[in-house]
Design a protein around this motif. Structure first.
Motif, PDB file in Angstrom:
ATOM      1  N   ASP A  36       0.832  -1.210   0.000  1.00 15.71           N
ATOM      2  CA  ASP A  36       0.000   0.000   0.000  1.00 15.71           C
ATOM      3  C   ASP A  36       0.868   1.262   0.000  1.00 15.71           C
ATOM      4  OD1 ASP A  36      -2.227  -1.571   0.012  1.00 15.71           O
ATOM      5  OD2 ASP A  36      -2.567  -1.434   2.187  1.00 15.71           O
ATOM      6  N   MET A  37       1.939   1.248   0.782  1.00 19.34           N
ATOM      7  CA  MET A  37       2.851   2.407   0.826  1.00 19.34           C
ATOM      8  C   MET A  37       3.495   2.650  -0.531  1.00 19.34           C
ATOM      9  SD  MET A  37       3.120   4.290   3.391  1.00 19.34           S
ATOM     10  CE  MET A  37       4.417   4.811   4.430  1.00 19.34           C
ATOM     11  N   GLU A  38       3.920   1.560  -1.190  1.00 16.79           N
ATOM     12  CA  GLU A  38       4.534   1.726  -2.511  1.00 16.79           C
ATOM     13  C   GLU A  38       3.536   2.322  -3.505  1.00 16.79           C
ATOM     14  OE1 GLU A  38       6.039  -2.084  -3.608  1.00 16.79           O
ATOM     15  OE2 GLU A  38       7.741  -1.995  -2.220  1.00 16.79           O
ATOM     16  N   ASN A  39       2.284   1.845  -3.441  1.00 17.68           N
ATOM     17  CA  ASN A  39       1.265   2.396  -4.345  1.00 17.68           C
ATOM     18  C   ASN A  39       1.025   3.884  -4.073  1.00 17.68           C
ATOM     19  OD1 ASN A  39       0.855  -0.020  -5.684  1.00 17.68           O
ATOM     20  ND2 ASN A  39      -0.740  -0.707  -4.257  1.00 17.68           N
ATOM     21  N   LYS A  40       0.992   4.251  -2.778  1.00 15.29           N
ATOM     22  CA  LYS A  40       0.784   5.662  -2.434  1.00 15.29           C
ATOM     23  C   LYS A  40       1.961   6.518  -2.903  1.00 15.29           C
ATOM     24  CE  LYS A  40      -2.188   4.969   1.601  1.00 15.29           C
ATOM     25  NZ  LYS A  40      -2.310   5.059   3.064  1.00 15.29           N
ATOM     26  N   LEU A  41       3.192   5.975  -2.748  1.00 12.70           N
ATOM     27  CA  LEU A  41       4.364   6.733  -3.208  1.00 12.70           C
ATOM     28  C   LEU A  41       4.333   6.922  -4.724  1.00 12.70           C
ATOM     29  CD1 LEU A  41       7.232   5.244  -1.006  1.00 12.70           C
ATOM     30  CD2 LEU A  41       6.427   7.605  -1.032  1.00 12.70           C
ATOM     31  N   LYS A  42       3.987   5.872  -5.447  1.00 13.62           N
ATOM     32  CA  LYS A  42       3.911   5.986  -6.910  1.00 13.62           C
ATOM     33  C   LYS A  42       2.870   7.018  -7.323  1.00 13.62           C
ATOM     34  CE  LYS A  42       5.423   1.273  -7.996  1.00 13.62           C
ATOM     35  NZ  LYS A  42       5.000  -0.059  -8.477  1.00 13.62           N
ATOM     36  N   THR A  43       1.709   6.981  -6.646  1.00  9.81           N
ATOM     37  CA  THR A  43       0.639   7.929  -6.968  1.00  9.81           C
ATOM     38  C   THR A  43       1.088   9.364  -6.689  1.00  9.81           C
ATOM     39  OG1 THR A  43      -0.971   6.241  -6.345  1.00  9.81           O
ATOM     40  CG2 THR A  43      -1.781   8.486  -6.550  1.00  9.81           C
ATOM     41  N   SER A  44       1.742   9.570  -5.543  1.00 13.96           N
ATOM     42  CA  SER A  44       2.184  10.928  -5.200  1.00 13.96           C
ATOM     43  C   SER A  44       3.282  11.410  -6.151  1.00 13.96           C
ATOM     44  CB  SER A  44       2.667  10.988  -3.757  1.00 13.96           C
ATOM     45  OG  SER A  44       3.729  10.078  -3.548  1.00 13.96           O
ATOM     46  N   LEU A  45       4.179  10.506  -6.587  1.00 14.30           N
ATOM     47  CA  LEU A  45       5.211  10.891  -7.548  1.00 14.30           C
ATOM     48  C   LEU A  45       4.599  11.277  -8.886  1.00 14.30           C
ATOM     49  CD1 LEU A  45       8.056   8.281  -6.879  1.00 14.30           C
ATOM     50  CD2 LEU A  45       8.183  10.762  -6.592  1.00 14.30           C
ATOM     51  N   LEU A  46       3.578  10.508  -9.320  1.00  9.34           N
ATOM     52  CA  LEU A  46       2.907  10.839 -10.591  1.00  9.34           C
ATOM     53  C   LEU A  46       2.224  12.201 -10.498  1.00  9.34           C
ATOM     54  CD1 LEU A  46       1.377   7.384 -11.569  1.00  9.34           C
ATOM     55  CD2 LEU A  46       3.225   8.584 -12.721  1.00  9.34           C
ATOM     56  N   VAL A  47       1.626  12.508  -9.359  1.00  6.98           N
ATOM     57  CA  VAL A  47       0.947  13.802  -9.173  1.00  6.98           C
ATOM     58  C   VAL A  47       1.986  14.928  -9.218  1.00  6.98           C
ATOM     59  CG1 VAL A  47      -0.302  15.205  -7.495  1.00  6.98           C
ATOM     60  CG2 VAL A  47      -1.000  12.842  -7.909  1.00  6.98           C
ATOM     61  N   ILE A  48       3.125  14.745  -8.554  1.00  5.90           N
ATOM     62  CA  ILE A  48       4.156  15.768  -8.549  1.00  5.90           C
ATOM     63  C   ILE A  48       4.698  15.997  -9.956  1.00  5.90           C
ATOM     64  CG2 ILE A  48       6.490  16.288  -7.742  1.00  5.90           C
ATOM     65  CD1 ILE A  48       5.758  14.837  -5.133  1.00  5.90           C
ATOM     66  N   ILE A  49       4.947  14.891 -10.673  1.00  3.78           N
ATOM     67  CA  ILE A  49       5.458  15.031 -12.047  1.00  3.78           C
ATOM     68  C   ILE A  49       4.439  15.731 -12.927  1.00  3.78           C
ATOM     69  CG2 ILE A  49       6.079  13.703 -14.106  1.00  3.78           C
ATOM     70  CD1 ILE A  49       7.323  11.618 -12.207  1.00  3.78           C
ATOM     71  N   PHE A  50       3.151  15.388 -12.757  1.00  2.00           N
ATOM     72  CA  PHE A  50       2.103  16.028 -13.556  1.00  2.00           C
ATOM     73  C   PHE A  50       2.020  17.523 -13.262  1.00  2.00           C
ATOM     74  CE2 PHE A  50      -2.350  17.281 -14.078  1.00  2.00           C
ATOM     75  CZ  PHE A  50      -2.510  17.046 -15.423  1.00  2.00           C
ATOM     76  N   LEU A  51       2.172  17.899 -11.984  1.00  2.00           N
ATOM     77  CA  LEU A  51       2.105  19.317 -11.620  1.00  2.00           C
ATOM     78  C   LEU A  51       3.307  20.093 -12.130  1.00  2.00           C
ATOM     79  CD1 LEU A  51       0.755  19.083  -7.941  1.00  2.00           C
ATOM     80  CD2 LEU A  51      -0.474  19.884  -9.987  1.00  2.00           C
ATOM     81  N   LEU A  52       4.467  19.460 -12.215  1.00  2.00           N
ATOM     82  CA  LEU A  52       5.630  20.129 -12.726  1.00  2.00           C
ATOM     83  C   LEU A  52       5.522  20.337 -14.246  1.00  2.00           C
ATOM     84  CD1 LEU A  52       8.493  18.413 -10.691  1.00  2.00           C
ATOM     85  CD2 LEU A  52       7.602  20.714 -10.398  1.00  2.00           C
TER      86      LEU A  52
END
Length: 201
Positions: A185-201
């Motif tokens: 679950d933690m890995e999935n949350k980290l991947k999701t948060s990284l994708l959101v950060i990359i999308f915002l950048l």
């Protein structure tokens, strides 16, 4: 006749039990009655002295206590029930020495571990303790009953430790599985948060 597995506990010869629960010896023969023969007159030997009733009663009581403490072995063979009670013969010093040697040989033959948890070693020492209880009970029934209480307390303590060990192992396995699911679950949350950060950048 197929005998049960060998034991350090000393047993009497097996006895065949019939359907009407009468005990019969495997080598019993029908009684032959012969006509009386004329005996020449002569000195008549004195009749044998009867055993004292207290000795017979004491022996019977000892056998009953032994059967209650250490139940006889039973097995079926060719639809016949065989029973083998524990021996009520008194022991000597040589019997105890022989028991020690037999215990050492059995431990070596069955490759029991010298340290740690070993069910083979535990079984052999349990048989040896039962044999010691048998030997002591023949000489003093009260001492044998006290040893029986000690044996039962030891078995209850070991059973409690075994239950505690099994429950702790099961608890540890559950926690390990929960940790694995939590990591996923933690890995999935980290991947999701990284994708959101990359999308915002």
């Amino acid at each position: 006749m197929i005998l049960p597995t060998d034991s350090l506990l000393k047993y009497d010869c097996p006895v065949l039990v019939s359907k009407n629960t009468e005990r019969k010896s495997p080598r019993s023969r029908p009684l032959k009655v012969s006509p009386q023969q004329i005996v020449e007159s002569g000195p008549v030997p004195p009749p044998p002295k009867p055993k004292s009733p207290s000795a017979d009663a004491s022996k019977q009581q000892t056998e009953e206590i032994l059967n209650a403490i250490l139940p006889p072995r039973e097995w079926m063979e060719d639809s016949q029930l065989w029973v083998q009670p524990v021996s009520s013969a008194p022991c000597t010093r040589m019997d105890v020495i022989h028991l020690q040697e037999q215990l050492d040989r059995s431990l070596q033959a069955r490759q029991a571990r010298e340290t740690g948890i070993c069910p083979v070693r535990r079984e052999l020492y349990s048989q040896c303790f039962d044999e010691l209880i048998r030997q002591v009970t023949i000489n003093c029934a009260e001492r044998g009953l006290l040893l029986l209480q000690v044996r039962d307390e030891i078995r209850m303590t070991i059973a409690a430790y075994q239950t505690l060990y099994e429950s702790s192992v099961a608890f540890g396995m559950r926690k390990a599985l929960q940790a694995e699911h939590g990591m996923a679950d933690m890995e999935n949350k980290l991947k999701t948060s990284l994708l959101v950060i990359i999308f915002l950048l």
